[in-house]
Design a protein around this motif. Structure first.
Motif, short mmCIF file in Angstrom:
data_model
loop_
_atom_site.label_atom_id
_atom_site.label_comp_id
_atom_site.label_asym_id
_atom_site.label_seq_id
_atom_site.Cartn_x
_atom_site.Cartn_y
_atom_site.Cartn_z
N LEU A 37 0.86 -1.18 0.00
CA LEU A 37 0.00 0.00 0.00
C LEU A 37 0.90 1.23 0.00
O LEU A 37 1.82 1.33 0.82
CB LEU A 37 -0.90 0.02 1.25
N HIS A 56 -10.68 5.70 2.59
CA HIS A 56 -9.66 4.68 2.32
C HIS A 56 -8.24 5.21 2.54
O HIS A 56 -7.27 4.54 2.17
CB HIS A 56 -9.80 4.17 0.88
N CYS A 76 -5.41 3.04 1.03
CA CYS A 76 -5.99 1.70 1.04
C CYS A 76 -6.99 1.49 -0.09
O CYS A 76 -7.83 0.59 -0.03
CB CYS A 76 -6.68 1.44 2.38
N THR A 77 -6.94 2.32 -1.13
CA THR A 77 -7.89 2.14 -2.22
C THR A 77 -7.58 0.91 -3.06
O THR A 77 -8.49 0.29 -3.60
CB THR A 77 -7.94 3.38 -3.15
N TYR A 78 -6.30 0.55 -3.16
CA TYR A 78 -5.92 -0.65 -3.92
C TYR A 78 -4.48 -1.04 -3.56
O TYR A 78 -3.67 -0.18 -3.22
CB TYR A 78 -6.01 -0.40 -5.43
N PRO A 79 -4.18 -2.33 -3.64
CA PRO A 79 -2.80 -2.76 -3.40
C PRO A 79 -1.98 -2.66 -4.69
O PRO A 79 -2.52 -2.75 -5.79
CB PRO A 79 -2.96 -4.22 -2.98
N ILE A 114 -9.72 -2.14 4.97
CA ILE A 114 -9.74 -3.09 3.86
C ILE A 114 -10.92 -4.05 4.00
O ILE A 114 -11.59 -4.37 3.02
CB ILE A 114 -8.40 -3.85 3.78
N SER A 117 -14.10 -2.42 2.82
CA SER A 117 -14.01 -1.79 1.51
C SER A 117 -14.82 -2.51 0.45
O SER A 117 -14.81 -3.74 0.37
CB SER A 117 -12.55 -1.73 1.06
N LEU A 119 -14.05 -1.60 -2.63
CA LEU A 119 -13.11 -1.44 -3.74
C LEU A 119 -12.22 -2.66 -3.94
O LEU A 119 -11.66 -2.84 -5.01
CB LEU A 119 -12.22 -0.21 -3.50
N TRP A 120 -12.05 -3.46 -2.91
CA TRP A 120 -11.15 -4.61 -2.96
C TRP A 120 -11.90 -5.88 -3.33
O TRP A 120 -12.95 -6.17 -2.75
CB TRP A 120 -10.51 -4.84 -1.60
N LYS A 124 -8.55 -10.92 -2.44
CA LYS A 124 -7.36 -10.09 -2.28
C LYS A 124 -7.37 -9.40 -0.91
O LYS A 124 -6.35 -9.31 -0.24
CB LYS A 124 -7.30 -9.05 -3.40
N ALA A 125 -8.55 -8.92 -0.51
CA ALA A 125 -8.69 -8.28 0.80
C ALA A 125 -8.36 -9.27 1.91
O ALA A 125 -7.62 -8.95 2.85
CB ALA A 125 -10.10 -7.73 0.98
#
Length: 140
Positions: A37, A56, A76-79, A114, A117, A119-120, A124-125
Motif C-alpha cells: 500500500l 480509504h 488503502c484504495t488498492y494494493p 480493507i 471496503s 473497492l477490494w 485479495k482483501a
C-alpha cells in the motif's frame, strides 16, 4: 535478511504517474507475489472531495512512526503488486530500504478499512488482512 508484512519500505515504483519514483509503502502479503500500500504525504484533491475514497486513506502519524518526517496517509484504495525477486534484490542492494514497522494501531486500522471496503476483491482483501494480522517472516 527477512521481510515481514507490516514493514515500511522505500522502493522504486515504475508505475507511479506522471513519472516513476521512489515511494514509501506498507508491505502486505509476500508470497506468491508481494502486495503493498502506498504511503502519501498528501491526499489528492479529487480523493478529498469523494467521501468513499477519503475513507480509504488512513493517517500514519510521525509520533508512532519515527522514520517519517511528517504525518502521512496510507492509501488503502488498492494494493500495488511487486515482483518478489525484484523486491529481494532491492533490499539486498540497499538494506536501508527497510525503514521500520507500522504500529499495532495502524495495523488494526488498515485491516478494518480493507475489510469494509467495496473497492477490494474479497479474496485479495482476505489475503492482505491475513498477512497483517498473522505476519509470517520471509527469510532470504
Amino acid at each position: 535478511m527477512a521481510l515481514t508484512p507490516g514493514l515500511v519500505l522505500y522502493l522504486w515504483f515504475p508505475i507511479t504517474k506522471p513519472t516513476p519514483k521512489k515511494k514509501f509503502a506498507v508491505l502486505g502479503p509476500i508470497e506468491p507475489k508481494p502486495m503493498l500500500l502506498f504511503i502519501d504525504s498528501d491526499i489528492n484533491p479529487y480523493v478529498n472531495n469523494t467521501d468513499d475514497l477519503r475513507a480509504h486513506h488512513i493517517v500514519m502519524d510521525v509520533l508512532n512512526h519515527c522514520f517519517l518526517e511528517y504525518d502521512s496517509w496510507v492509501d488503502c484504495t488498492y494494493p500495488v503488486g511487486y515482483d518478489l525477486e525484484q523486491l529481494i534484490s532491492a533490499v539486498e542492494k540497499d538494506p536501508t530500504a527497510i525503514r521500520g514497522t507500522i504500529s499495532n494501531h495502524l495495523r488494526h486500522s488498515l485491516c478494518s478499512c480493507i475489510a469494509s471496503s467495496k473497492l477490494w476483491p474479497p479474496a485479495k482483501a482476505k489475503r492482505f488482512i491475513d498477512a497483517l494480522e498473522q505476519p509470517t517472516t520471509f527469510n532470504f
